[in-house]
Design an enzyme around this catalytic site. Structure first.
Site, PDB file in Angstrom:
ATOM      1  N   THR A   1      -1.879  -0.306 -22.962  1.00 49.74           N
ATOM      2  CA  THR A   1      -0.734  -1.591 -22.825  1.00 49.74           C
ATOM      3  C   THR A   1      -0.366  -1.525 -24.531  1.00 49.74           C
ATOM      4  O   THR A   1       0.600  -2.582 -24.241  1.00 49.74           O
ATOM      5  CB  THR A   1      -1.662  -2.931 -22.345  1.00 49.74           C
ATOM      6  OG1 THR A   1      -2.741  -3.565 -22.892  1.00 49.74           O
ATOM      7  CG2 THR A   1      -1.411  -2.940 -21.219  1.00 49.74           C
TER       8      THR A   1
ATOM      9  N   HIS B   1      -7.919  -2.185 -29.810  1.00 51.32           N
ATOM     10  CA  HIS B   1      -8.375  -3.527 -30.589  1.00 51.32           C
ATOM     11  C   HIS B   1      -9.813  -3.811 -31.113  1.00 51.32           C
ATOM     12  O   HIS B   1     -10.390  -3.076 -29.780  1.00 51.32           O
ATOM     13  CB  HIS B   1      -7.600  -4.302 -30.475  1.00 51.32           C
ATOM     14  CG  HIS B   1      -7.704  -5.038 -29.216  1.00 51.32           C
ATOM     15  ND1 HIS B   1      -8.705  -5.306 -28.687  1.00 51.32           N
ATOM     16  CD2 HIS B   1      -6.784  -4.974 -28.209  1.00 51.32           C
ATOM     17  CE1 HIS B   1      -8.893  -5.584 -27.287  1.00 51.32           C
ATOM     18  NE2 HIS B   1      -7.499  -5.410 -27.039  1.00 51.32           N
TER      19      HIS B   1
ATOM     20  N   HIS C   1     -12.238  -3.506 -27.418  1.00 49.59           N
ATOM     21  CA  HIS C   1     -12.574  -2.299 -26.650  1.00 49.59           C
ATOM     22  C   HIS C   1     -13.681  -1.533 -27.211  1.00 49.59           C
ATOM     23  O   HIS C   1     -13.239  -0.485 -26.317  1.00 49.59           O
ATOM     24  CB  HIS C   1     -11.001  -1.394 -27.364  1.00 49.59           C
ATOM     25  CG  HIS C   1      -9.744  -1.730 -26.245  1.00 49.59           C
ATOM     26  ND1 HIS C   1      -8.907  -2.248 -26.801  1.00 49.59           N
ATOM     27  CD2 HIS C   1      -9.502  -1.171 -24.967  1.00 49.59           C
ATOM     28  CE1 HIS C   1      -7.631  -2.394 -26.053  1.00 49.59           C
ATOM     29  NE2 HIS C   1      -8.333  -1.620 -25.186  1.00 49.59           N
TER      30      HIS C   1
ATOM     31  N   LYS D   1      -6.063 -11.934 -15.524  1.00 49.27           N
ATOM     32  CA  LYS D   1      -4.705 -13.253 -16.054  1.00 49.27           C
ATOM     33  C   LYS D   1      -4.062 -13.691 -14.776  1.00 49.27           C
ATOM     34  O   LYS D   1      -4.963 -13.683 -13.785  1.00 49.27           O
ATOM     35  CB  LYS D   1      -4.173 -11.234 -15.971  1.00 49.27           C
ATOM     36  CG  LYS D   1      -4.014 -10.119 -16.458  1.00 49.27           C
ATOM     37  CD  LYS D   1      -3.525 -10.600 -17.732  1.00 49.27           C
ATOM     38  CE  LYS D   1      -4.109  -8.989 -18.235  1.00 49.27           C
ATOM     39  NZ  LYS D   1      -5.106  -8.755 -19.028  1.00 49.27           N
TER      40      LYS D   1
ATOM     41  N   ARG E   1       1.438  -9.853 -14.953  1.00 52.17           N
ATOM     42  CA  ARG E   1       2.159  -8.528 -15.844  1.00 52.17           C
ATOM     43  C   ARG E   1       3.577  -8.513 -16.279  1.00 52.17           C
ATOM     44  O   ARG E   1       4.150  -7.787 -14.681  1.00 52.17           O
ATOM     45  CB  ARG E   1       0.949  -8.032 -16.625  1.00 52.17           C
ATOM     46  CG  ARG E   1      -0.615  -8.516 -16.613  1.00 52.17           C
ATOM     47  CD  ARG E   1      -0.899  -8.148 -17.061  1.00 52.17           C
ATOM     48  NE  ARG E   1      -1.043  -6.484 -17.275  1.00 52.17           N
ATOM     49  CZ  ARG E   1      -1.944  -5.744 -17.298  1.00 52.17           C
ATOM     50  NH1 ARG E   1      -3.161  -5.979 -18.228  1.00 52.17           N
ATOM     51  NH2 ARG E   1      -2.167  -3.913 -17.278  1.00 52.17           N
TER      52      ARG E   1
ATOM     53  N   GLN F   1      -7.037   2.164  -9.118  1.00 54.58           N
ATOM     54  CA  GLN F   1      -8.039   2.273 -10.539  1.00 54.58           C
ATOM     55  C   GLN F   1      -9.124   2.942  -9.588  1.00 54.58           C
ATOM     56  O   GLN F   1      -9.619   4.172 -10.035  1.00 54.58           O
ATOM     57  CB  GLN F   1      -8.640   1.422 -11.013  1.00 54.58           C
ATOM     58  CG  GLN F   1      -9.661   1.597 -12.102  1.00 54.58           C
ATOM     59  CD  GLN F   1      -9.395   0.242 -12.385  1.00 54.58           C
ATOM     60  OE1 GLN F   1      -9.285  -0.451 -13.227  1.00 54.58           O
ATOM     61  NE2 GLN F   1     -11.505  -0.286 -13.004  1.00 54.58           N
TER      62      GLN F   1
ATOM     63  N   ASP G   1     -15.320  -7.391 -16.611  1.00 52.34           N
ATOM     64  CA  ASP G   1     -14.106  -7.702 -15.015  1.00 52.34           C
ATOM     65  C   ASP G   1     -13.536  -6.772 -14.510  1.00 52.34           C
ATOM     66  O   ASP G   1     -13.253  -7.162 -13.585  1.00 52.34           O
ATOM     67  CB  ASP G   1     -12.885  -8.265 -16.538  1.00 52.34           C
ATOM     68  CG  ASP G   1     -12.727  -7.956 -17.693  1.00 52.34           C
ATOM     69  OD1 ASP G   1     -13.202  -7.029 -17.653  1.00 52.34           O
ATOM     70  OD2 ASP G   1     -11.933  -7.858 -18.072  1.00 52.34           O
TER      71      ASP G   1
ATOM     72  N   LYS H   1     -11.832 -17.280 -28.993  1.00 50.35           N
ATOM     73  CA  LYS H   1     -11.535 -15.881 -28.407  1.00 50.35           C
ATOM     74  C   LYS H   1     -12.154 -15.116 -29.680  1.00 50.35           C
ATOM     75  O   LYS H   1     -11.697 -14.814 -30.408  1.00 50.35           O
ATOM     76  CB  LYS H   1     -10.624 -14.948 -27.609  1.00 50.35           C
ATOM     77  CG  LYS H   1     -10.262 -14.524 -26.500  1.00 50.35           C
ATOM     78  CD  LYS H   1      -9.060 -14.038 -26.150  1.00 50.35           C
ATOM     79  CE  LYS H   1      -9.276 -12.886 -24.703  1.00 50.35           C
ATOM     80  NZ  LYS H   1      -7.811 -12.135 -25.683  1.00 50.35           N
TER      81      LYS H   1
ATOM     82  N   LYS I   1     -10.175 -11.598 -32.712  1.00 51.74           N
ATOM     83  CA  LYS I   1      -8.145 -12.724 -32.038  1.00 51.74           C
ATOM     84  C   LYS I   1      -8.368 -12.974 -34.208  1.00 51.74           C
ATOM     85  O   LYS I   1      -9.678 -14.021 -33.978  1.00 51.74           O
ATOM     86  CB  LYS I   1      -8.059 -13.350 -31.819  1.00 51.74           C
ATOM     87  CG  LYS I   1      -7.314 -12.470 -30.527  1.00 51.74           C
ATOM     88  CD  LYS I   1      -6.040 -13.041 -30.581  1.00 51.74           C
ATOM     89  CE  LYS I   1      -5.404 -11.720 -29.565  1.00 51.74           C
ATOM     90  NZ  LYS I   1      -5.236 -11.588 -28.050  1.00 51.74           N
ATOM     91  N   THR I   2      -7.568 -12.957 -34.742  1.00 51.17           N
ATOM     92  CA  THR I   2      -7.454 -13.599 -36.099  1.00 51.17           C
ATOM     93  C   THR I   2      -6.389 -14.722 -35.575  1.00 51.17           C
ATOM     94  O   THR I   2      -5.784 -14.494 -34.654  1.00 51.17           O
ATOM     95  CB  THR I   2      -7.560 -13.098 -37.528  1.00 51.17           C
ATOM     96  OG1 THR I   2      -6.827 -12.125 -37.987  1.00 51.17           O
ATOM     97  CG2 THR I   2      -8.597 -12.760 -37.474  1.00 51.17           C
TER      98      THR I   2
END
Length: 428
Positions: free
Chosen positions: A38, A43, A46, A80, A84, A174, A195, A230, A233-234
């Site tokens: 995606t 990041h 992962h 989600k 998307r 999947q 998830d 979360k 994330k920054t």
RNA sequence: GGGGGGAUACCAGAGCGGUCAAAUGGGACGGACUGUAAAUCCGUUGCUUCGGCUACGAAGGUUCGAAUCCUUCUCCCCCCA
């Protein structure tokens, strides 16, 4: 220690299908984890999955990293709340290539060992699979009732946004991946974040129904932060593994800034240190919390694994200067290359040396010549609030004129907004 | 189709003819403290050549003066059919 025990003491294990551990103990087993393309980089989110594969390989098993060229085109509804947007095929292809090269840094794909890692792209077995064949050969084996019972689907059906047929089909796509890998690569286990449980189980179900075989599942814990925000994330967005998107210095800083409680959990997950080593570090940390021994150990190990020893070295040097007692004198000793190395990943602006020689008012300099501030008003307020420094000297006067004699090595000017935000102005 | 309510700064949300660049809370940013932390406290949060200028869904109008009143339009929400 076997693979499952390893994940268990590290606090990574979330759910495991009965019989999985026994199967793994019988000998070398292939297992896979999927990564959806995606974005053009992985990041830190992962990283858990990457670590899972590393442990899998260390335990003697054969890791398969699947890049979802096909699944990425469908869109996983898990977690989600709304449909998307799909990416173009072209973007997907670029992303697949980037992910491949990133993943290859973490696992041994090269050696002749029987458990050397393998990379696959599900687009390869989906590209020639026609829709009619798919609904006949795969779709026929599962009921819609079964598929609707999955959390990822149910939540969307109960919600207001609904979901497209495309996303509804995702679990089948999947699930078929797992079946294909089971059939063609003898892949017996699929792993993933918690998830993914529903999607993985659809796979084992297909293997049971189409192939009359058995396959296994294991999921890992979602990484949490102690303050509830979360992970990964920054303020400036996601923390990427790609050095071009998140500099090694910022990457190092991300881990160094972990809260104590988080560091204790994360070091188990993201480092390969043994239980004894970690417990010793914790003891040391608790005795002198301000030294942040855990955070440093964590940040160093992950930075090396993700980037390199040299990248860590630069990150350390940069951190030392930016946050240590280092004065600008330190920079005088460096050549251009050294300065740029220290400020790698710090935002840079080019300014005109001629203009600077005739003198520029600070607010003009920081708002107009270099976009450190969006407006002069903001620059002024921040200076009055005592939040701006030039060459590590706090500014007090809004009308101060900056001239060329402030330049370090006749070329550089370091602007600081607050304590942590640095900007390098280069005069030429 | 009928009736009603609403749209305000990053978000939530007050204001309902001048004293409104707009209360309050959250967020964000900065300062102090500290461990480059957490908690706490303080400050800032439209632009500015500091004269002003542009702003309260959009466009017009009334008025000396409008976020506030009127008209039209756009979009949201609720109730009844």
């Amino acid at each position: 220690m076997n693979f499952v025990e390893e994940l268990r003491w590290r606090g990574m294990l979330h759910d495991i299908m009965p019989g999985t551990e026994e199967e793994l103990n019988k000998g070398i087993v292939s297992g896979y984890i999927g990564f959806d393309p995606t974005a053009d980089s992985l990041h830190v989110g992962h990283l858990t999955q990457i670590m899972t594969l590393i442990h899998f390989q260390k335990a003697g098993h054969k890791p398969v990293a699947l890049v979802g060229g096909a699944t990425g085109m469908v869109g996983d509804p898990s977690g989600k709340s709304a449909e998307r947007n799909l990416l173009s095929e072209e973007t997907q292809n670029t992303n697949v290539a980037s992910l491949k090269s990133q993943l290859s840094k973490f696992l041994d794909f090269e050696s002749d060992a029987p458990n050397s890692a393998e990379m696959v792209n599900n687009y390869d077995w989906f590209k020639n699979f026609s829709f009619l064949d798919f609904i006949r050969d795969v779709g026929k084996h599962l009921t819609v009732n079964y598929m609707m019972a999955k959390d990822s689907v149910r939540k969307r059906l109960e919600g207001e946004t609904g979901m497209s047929f495309t996303e509804f089909s995702y679990q089948l796509v999947q699930g078929y991946d797992f079946y294909w890998l089971w059939k063609n690569k003898n892949c017996l286990i699929q792993m993933g974040g918690s998830d993914q449980w529903g999607n993985i189980v659809t796979g084992t179900e297909l293997i049971r129904r189409i192939g009359s075989g058995s396959a296994f599942a294991l999921t890992t814990q979602l990484i949490k932060k102690s303050d509830g925000t979360k992970f990964g994330k920054t303020e400036s967005g996601a923390v990427w593994l790609d050095a071009k998107k998140t500099s090694p210095y910022k990457f190092y800083q991300f881990w160094l800034n972990a809260a104590d409680d988080d560091a204790k959990n994360w070091i188990r997950i993201f480092s390969l240190k043994s239980k004894e080593e970690i417990e010793a570090l914790e003891k040391e940390h608790d005795g002198a919390a301000h030294l942040r021994i855990l955070q440093k150990a964590l940040a160093e190990e992950i930075t090396i694994r993700t980037h390199s020893e040299e990248a860590l070295h630069t990150a350390l040097k940069t951190s030392e200067f930016l946050f240590g007692t280092g004065s600008v004198d330190f920079l005088h000793q460096l050549d251009d290359e050294g300065v740029l190395e220290v400020f790698e990943g710090v935002q840079q602006f080019n300014i005109s040396k001629t203009e600077l020689e005739s003198g520029i008012i600070v607010t003009d300099l920081l708002a107009e010549k270099a976009a450190v501030f969006p407006s002069k008003g903001e620059a002024r307020k921040m200076i009055q609030g005592g939040g701006v420094s030039l060459n590590r000297q706090k500014l007090t006067d809004v009308t101060q004129v900056v001239s060329a004699d402030l330049l370090i090595n006749g070329k550089y000017l370091i602007a600081q907004k607050g304590k942590k935000n640095y900007f390098l102005l280069i005069a030429s």
